[in-house]
Design a protein around this motif. Sequence first.
Motif, short mmCIF file in Angstrom:
data_model
loop_
_atom_site.label_atom_id
_atom_site.label_comp_id
_atom_site.label_asym_id
_atom_site.label_seq_id
_atom_site.Cartn_x
_atom_site.Cartn_y
_atom_site.Cartn_z
N TRP A 183 43.15 38.25 56.06
CA TRP A 183 43.70 39.07 57.20
C TRP A 183 45.08 38.64 57.27
CZ3 TRP A 183 45.55 38.92 62.40
CH2 TRP A 183 46.08 39.81 62.70
N ASN A 184 46.24 39.38 56.52
CA ASN A 184 47.48 39.06 56.38
C ASN A 184 47.63 37.61 55.88
OD1 ASN A 184 48.22 41.66 57.33
ND2 ASN A 184 48.10 41.18 59.46
N SER A 185 47.12 37.41 55.03
CA SER A 185 47.04 35.84 54.59
C SER A 185 47.84 35.73 53.38
CB SER A 185 45.57 35.25 54.41
OG SER A 185 44.83 35.54 55.33
N LYS A 186 48.49 36.66 52.91
CA LYS A 186 49.24 36.45 51.61
C LYS A 186 49.90 35.33 51.40
CE LYS A 186 53.19 38.69 48.95
NZ LYS A 186 54.16 39.81 49.10
N ARG A 187 50.44 34.49 52.43
CA ARG A 187 51.46 33.38 52.27
C ARG A 187 50.42 32.25 51.97
NH1 ARG A 187 52.78 30.23 57.74
NH2 ARG A 187 51.30 30.73 59.14
N TRP A 188 49.23 32.08 52.35
CA TRP A 188 48.22 31.27 52.20
C TRP A 188 47.49 31.40 50.74
CZ3 TRP A 188 48.76 27.33 55.12
CH2 TRP A 188 49.22 27.48 56.54
N LEU A 189 47.39 32.58 50.43
CA LEU A 189 46.95 33.08 48.92
C LEU A 189 47.82 32.40 47.96
CD1 LEU A 189 45.43 36.54 49.79
CD2 LEU A 189 44.19 34.50 49.12
N ASN B 265 40.69 42.22 55.18
CA ASN B 265 40.27 42.84 56.28
C ASN B 265 41.70 43.64 56.62
OD1 ASN B 265 37.85 42.46 57.30
ND2 ASN B 265 38.21 40.12 57.77
N ALA B 266 41.92 44.72 55.89
CA ALA B 266 42.92 45.69 56.11
C ALA B 266 44.33 45.04 56.61
CB ALA B 266 42.68 46.41 57.42
N GLN C 286 39.44 48.48 57.80
CA GLN C 286 39.68 47.67 59.41
C GLN C 286 39.33 46.44 59.22
OE1 GLN C 286 37.62 49.73 62.44
NE2 GLN C 286 35.49 49.19 61.43
N ASN C 287 39.90 45.67 60.17
CA ASN C 287 39.78 44.14 60.45
C ASN C 287 38.48 43.97 61.06
OD1 ASN C 287 39.67 41.60 60.53
ND2 ASN C 287 41.66 41.44 62.03
N ALA D 35 27.99 39.64 65.65
CA ALA D 35 28.12 39.93 67.03
C ALA D 35 29.28 38.65 67.50
CB ALA D 35 26.86 39.63 67.85
N TYR D 36 29.49 37.94 66.51
CA TYR D 36 30.61 36.87 66.69
C TYR D 36 31.80 37.34 66.28
CZ TYR D 36 26.91 33.27 67.79
OH TYR D 36 25.67 32.64 68.29
N GLY D 37 31.84 38.47 65.93
CA GLY D 37 33.15 38.95 65.55
C GLY D 37 34.19 39.07 66.52
N PRO D 38 35.61 39.00 66.24
CA PRO D 38 35.94 38.78 65.00
C PRO D 38 36.03 37.11 64.53
CG PRO D 38 37.95 38.71 66.65
CD PRO D 38 36.50 39.10 67.38
N ALA D 39 35.88 36.24 65.42
CA ALA D 39 35.84 34.84 65.09
C ALA D 39 35.25 34.12 66.16
CB ALA D 39 37.39 34.36 64.75
N TYR D 40 35.12 32.77 65.88
CA TYR D 40 34.35 31.84 66.82
C TYR D 40 32.80 31.70 66.69
CZ TYR D 40 39.48 31.67 68.11
OH TYR D 40 40.89 31.70 68.17
N PHE D 41 32.45 30.37 66.35
CA PHE D 41 31.00 30.23 66.48
C PHE D 41 30.14 30.73 65.34
CE2 PHE D 41 32.51 28.98 70.82
CZ PHE D 41 32.00 27.83 70.95
N GLU D 42 30.65 31.51 64.57
CA GLU D 42 29.69 32.32 63.44
C GLU D 42 29.16 31.44 62.49
OE1 GLU D 42 33.42 31.80 63.04
OE2 GLU D 42 33.52 34.05 63.28
N GLU D 43 30.04 30.11 62.29
CA GLU D 43 29.49 29.32 61.19
C GLU D 43 28.37 28.29 61.87
OE1 GLU D 43 33.02 27.32 62.60
OE2 GLU D 43 32.55 29.29 62.46
#
Length: 306
Positions: free
Chosen positions: A14-20, A42-43, A65-66, A223-231
Amino acid sequence: MTPQKTVCIILVSWNSKRWLKTILPQLLKTTSQKTKIICIDNASSDGTVTYLAHYPAVDIVKLSQNTGFAAGCNHGIKHSKQYNPEYICLLNTDVTLPQNWIAKLLAFIELHPHASVVGPLVMNYDRSDLSKGTQHLHPGIAKDYQDLRKIPGIPARPARFAARRAGGKAPQFRESTPAKLTRVSPNHASGALKKYYEVEAIEGCSMLIRTSVFDQIGMFDEAYGPAYFEEMDLERRIRASGGKIYLVPSSRIGHFEKGSALESAVLKQQYKRNEIYFHLTDPRHSFLQNIINTLKLFREHAVQSY
């Protein structure tokens, strides 16, 4: 017929062009023809998709969408089925990858059929020290690592890279020297790292998972979207099903923690919300016991903050 791949590497962007711009060239150098790279976008609005078009070997899945990290991973896992991979590697975009990082993980998991998930030793971005996440999750491993650095002849801090963030670019790095540390740790002598550690969880920035695990326990809980604790939830369900999780220190990556996400008041609220949900859905206990445990946890937090 689509040729089978040994491993599918899934990036959620998600807006990660600089990392990619950093990670994609590294991935193409450190993976084989039996590897398929899949990027779930993610859009993004930073030109990520246009940039990815320069890499025809990378499958791009554009979302409208994100959807967050968990749902993004699920899209990638579903997309990977056409390649019938033995393994899925979930990888953050804000990491640096030395040579053989994934080969070492694959070698371990193929030799240990009881291993469901394996992960590398996660360092900070220039790989000069352990990441904060590793130090928090694995204090025992952190102690072994710190003891290792005290051994005569081992540099206290490996050569650091020149970080540059100007112009919206990801930090650039030169190959650092922490791989040399593994030469003193084949048998876990005093003050050395073990060949592997069985752990309750590894950091979600790099996880090599048997594809059969998802057939057994399902994919990420969105249900953990968008982030945290999913892994953490996924790893907990893996352990509850009898699976084992290992950390393999000979494989090391650098991670710019929180580099692929933006901190905000909304995300902080999301963190708290997901923390409650995580404790309420512990499969090891009844729902009533989970409520009691959650209340105890937040009572302890209140006392500590007071």
